[in-house]
Scaffold this motif. Structure first.
Motif, mmCIF file in Angstrom:
data_model
loop_
_atom_site.group_PDB
_atom_site.id
_atom_site.type_symbol
_atom_site.label_atom_id
_atom_site.label_comp_id
_atom_site.label_asym_id
_atom_site.label_seq_id
_atom_site.Cartn_x
_atom_site.Cartn_y
_atom_site.Cartn_z
ATOM 1 N N UNK A 30 0.831 -1.200 0.000
ATOM 2 C CA UNK A 30 0.000 0.000 0.000
ATOM 3 C C UNK A 30 0.871 1.256 0.000
ATOM 4 N N UNK A 31 0.289 2.403 -0.323
ATOM 5 C CA UNK A 31 1.044 3.659 -0.240
ATOM 6 C C UNK A 31 1.419 4.012 1.195
ATOM 7 N N UNK A 32 0.874 3.286 2.158
ATOM 8 C CA UNK A 32 1.087 3.608 3.573
ATOM 9 C C UNK A 32 1.950 2.560 4.277
ATOM 10 N N UNK A 33 2.603 1.719 3.495
ATOM 11 C CA UNK A 33 3.437 0.681 4.077
ATOM 12 C C UNK A 33 2.748 -0.666 4.053
ATOM 13 N N UNK A 34 3.253 -1.584 4.857
ATOM 14 C CA UNK A 34 2.766 -2.963 4.816
ATOM 15 C C UNK A 34 1.625 -3.166 5.819
ATOM 16 N N UNK A 35 0.586 -3.898 5.418
ATOM 17 C CA UNK A 35 -0.462 -4.277 6.374
ATOM 18 C C UNK A 35 0.075 -5.250 7.416
ATOM 19 N N UNK A 36 -0.779 -5.616 8.351
ATOM 20 C CA UNK A 36 -0.377 -6.518 9.428
ATOM 21 C C UNK A 36 -0.011 -7.910 8.924
ATOM 22 N N UNK A 37 -0.466 -8.260 7.736
ATOM 23 C CA UNK A 37 -0.148 -9.553 7.147
ATOM 24 C C UNK A 37 -0.895 -9.708 5.838
ATOM 25 N N UNK A 38 -0.728 -10.847 5.171
ATOM 26 C CA UNK A 38 -1.486 -11.098 3.946
ATOM 27 C C UNK A 38 -2.984 -11.160 4.241
ATOM 28 N N UNK A 39 -3.782 -10.806 3.249
ATOM 29 C CA UNK A 39 -5.226 -10.955 3.373
ATOM 30 C C UNK A 39 -5.578 -12.415 3.075
ATOM 31 N N UNK A 40 -6.399 -12.997 3.936
ATOM 32 C CA UNK A 40 -6.821 -14.384 3.749
ATOM 33 C C UNK A 40 -8.222 -14.388 3.159
ATOM 34 N N UNK A 41 -8.341 -14.846 1.906
ATOM 35 C CA UNK A 41 -9.634 -14.938 1.233
ATOM 36 C C UNK A 41 -10.201 -16.333 1.459
ATOM 37 N N UNK A 42 -11.513 -16.398 1.624
ATOM 38 C CA UNK A 42 -12.111 -17.709 1.812
ATOM 39 C C UNK A 42 -13.616 -17.664 1.877
ATOM 40 N N UNK A 43 -14.202 -18.790 2.246
ATOM 41 C CA UNK A 43 -15.650 -18.916 2.367
ATOM 42 C C UNK A 43 -15.997 -19.226 3.818
#
Length: 248
Positions: A30-43
């Motif tokens: 992101x333009x603001x640095x790294x998020x807390x971790x990867x986004x986990x996509x799922x159901x």
């Protein structure tokens, strides 16, 4: 909310989401640095969700060092249409007993020095967002309705005091917060809520009362007690999330 993709931000005690059928993990920059971790996509309950652990998947990021702007920006750009934030809090008023869950409708910000807005650089005009109701009313009502439908003993409103941390509060500070009208105290409610508002993301909090706030219980607050209470309440949290998602 008319879309089905919901984001769940997990706080203390919710670094993974039981029952989530993971489809992929997405690393976001992101333009603001790294998020807390990867986004986990799922159901979850047959619906698409995106999960993010606020403190990192190993719970290593303290509240005052969470990159809230990166987290919210990443979720917005992943295409979610609403955010439910799970947060551990201390109970101030009598109904905020440990192991209950609550859906706050107001918040007071006592934090400082956190990057708290997207509207602070390269501006063509000054931007103010309305924050009269800090939590999205429609999403809050979905959470409340879900809790009612499955018989979960939840507090349906309250004011969240967002403190700086990472230390816990003094008894005198809790007395002050209660005089200010606060019912619960946590360290992650701001600027997360206002950043979601700036990006027009419906946002609501499911607060887990982990302990009595300072001076409200007997003896000192221990992390063993906190973890025990969170673990006991987390089953209700998951059921509420699943039921809420089923209605979207």
């Amino acid at each position: 909310m008319t879309q089905t993709t919901l984001a769940i931000i997990g706080g203390t005690g919710l670094t993974t989401l039981k029952g989530l059928e993971i489809t992929r993990r997405e690393v976001m920059h992101t333009p603001y640095g790294e998020p807390s971790g990867p986004l986990t996509h799922g159901l979850l309950a047959g619906r698409e969700v995106v999960f993010l652990a606020r403190h990192g998947y190993s719970h290593t990021i303290p509240p005052h060092q969470v990159n809230y702007r990166a987290n919210i920006w990443a979720l917005k750009h992943a295409g979610v249409h609403g955010v439910v934030a799970v947060a551990a809090v201390g109970g101030i008023t009598t109904e905020m007993a440990p192991r209950r869950i609550a859906f706050p409708d107001q918040i007071i910000d006592y934090t400082w020095s956190r990057a708290h807005t997207f509207f602070d650089q390269d501006l063509t005009h000054v931007t103010h967002v309305d924050f009269t109701e800090p939590y999205d009313p429609a999403l809050r009502q979905r959470l409340i309705a879900a809790a009612r439908s499955i018989g979960v003993d939840a507090v349906e409103r309250g004011t969240y005091a967002a403190t700086q941390g990472p230390r816990l509060e003094t008894a005198a500070e809790i007395n002050r917060l209660e005089r200010d009208g606060c019912d619960m105290v946590g360290m992650t409610g701001m600027p997360e809520a206002v950043l979601a508002r700036e990006l027009e993301l419906p946002y609501a909090t499911c607060a887990v009362i982990a302990n009595w706030a300072a001076g409200r219980g007997e003896g000192e607050i221990t992390m063993d007690e906190v973890q025990e209470n969170i673990a006991a309440a987390m089953s209700n949290v998951r059921h509420v999330l699943e039921t809420t998602i089923e209605t979207l």
